[in-house]
Write an enzyme that holds these catalytic residues in place. Sequence first.
Site, short mmCIF file in Angstrom:
data_model
loop_
_atom_site.label_atom_id
_atom_site.label_comp_id
_atom_site.label_asym_id
_atom_site.label_seq_id
_atom_site.Cartn_x
_atom_site.Cartn_y
_atom_site.Cartn_z
N GLU A 213 0.82 -1.22 0.00
CA GLU A 213 0.00 0.00 0.00
C GLU A 213 0.85 1.27 0.00
OE1 GLU A 213 -3.73 -0.35 2.50
OE2 GLU A 213 -2.54 -1.95 3.38
N SER B 87 -6.66 -2.70 2.19
CA SER B 87 -7.11 -2.17 0.90
C SER B 87 -7.66 -3.25 -0.04
CB SER B 87 -5.96 -1.42 0.19
OG SER B 87 -5.65 -0.24 0.88
N TYR C 98 -10.22 2.57 -5.28
CA TYR C 98 -9.22 3.54 -5.71
C TYR C 98 -9.28 3.94 -7.18
CZ TYR C 98 -7.24 2.26 -1.22
OH TYR C 98 -7.06 2.03 0.11
N ASP D 237 -15.25 -1.72 9.48
CA ASP D 237 -16.06 -2.12 8.33
C ASP D 237 -17.04 -3.22 8.74
OD1 ASP D 237 -14.56 -0.34 6.85
OD2 ASP D 237 -13.20 -1.86 6.09
N GLU E 158 -13.64 -5.95 9.66
CA GLU E 158 -12.28 -5.63 10.07
C GLU E 158 -12.19 -4.23 10.65
OE1 GLU E 158 -9.27 -4.76 6.98
OE2 GLU E 158 -10.84 -5.21 5.53
N ASN F 37 -9.56 -0.87 10.61
CA ASN F 37 -8.41 -0.20 10.00
C ASN F 37 -7.89 0.82 11.00
OD1 ASN F 37 -8.47 -0.93 6.86
ND2 ASN F 37 -10.57 -0.75 7.62
#
Length: 312
Positions: free
Chosen positions: A22, A150, A216, A257, A270, A272
Amino acid sequence: MTADAAQRFGRVAVMMGGWSAEREISLNSGEAVLQALRAAGVDAHAVDVDRDVLARLGGQGYDRAFIALHGRGGEDGVIQGALEVLGLPYTGSGVLASALCMNKRLTKRVWAGEGLPTPAFTVLDAGFDPFVVEREIGLPCIVKPALEGSSIGMSKVDSAEDLEAAWARAAEYGAEVIAEAWVEGPEFTVAVLGGQALPAIRLVTPRSFYDFEAKYRAVDTEYHIPCGLDEVQEGELRSLALRAFRATTARGWGRVDLMMDARAHLWLIEVNTVPGMTDHSLVPMAARAAGIDFPALVVRILESTLGQEGAR
């Protein structure tokens, strides 16, 4: 922010880049944070993190660090532990929570131990039996590297025959791979800032799931704020996200999430601990909905480092 308020932060290292998959996303996040801090009058400096970062940090007179690193080496407790050794206050979660949340398997085990809902899963080792996986968690399922963010290396799998190819793709990003039961329904994300849950965002993509492309590159991904739930449902969503965040000992800021199935049951996916921080990323989006613009958000995250000196 006044000049005096900005000076209380001293010299700030904005840590970005790193060596994970990332890296490019991190550079974008770091540059956005750097410019916002400078616009607020903070003495902020870019630090492109590589293997000699400790030597560079130790000799530059930094007073604190804003971590804008994503993935392994920056979001997994490694850099946090190094900063602890240096005695340098930093944004976000500590060593334990960073390492835990980076590992999807361990995060899910903690949640299960706390009685929090998360989809069933199994670990995929080399030589696994696809039909045992189908029997244990059902199909479709989603296969993912346990130590990446990601949505890198993730695949939706509809048949047992496709499991091996999905495992091989995920294993390119590390030996630990999990298969997780598929949840059919809308996806939500809840940003956490200073112990409070910000307005939830509902994510909509025409793709099979909210993957790297949808995050993205795609122009057809939709972000809904308000999220479309009634007041009671969104309250339950945000409350569950906070419980999940706290169960991992995460602190400061981050993002949780979740999915909602056809029966309106919520499932944790999850945490982040260093989410994206460009002005179009999810946490800034949720902050704007709460009346917090990007510069104010960045400063509030940095403010969490004040007082850490005494704690160390």
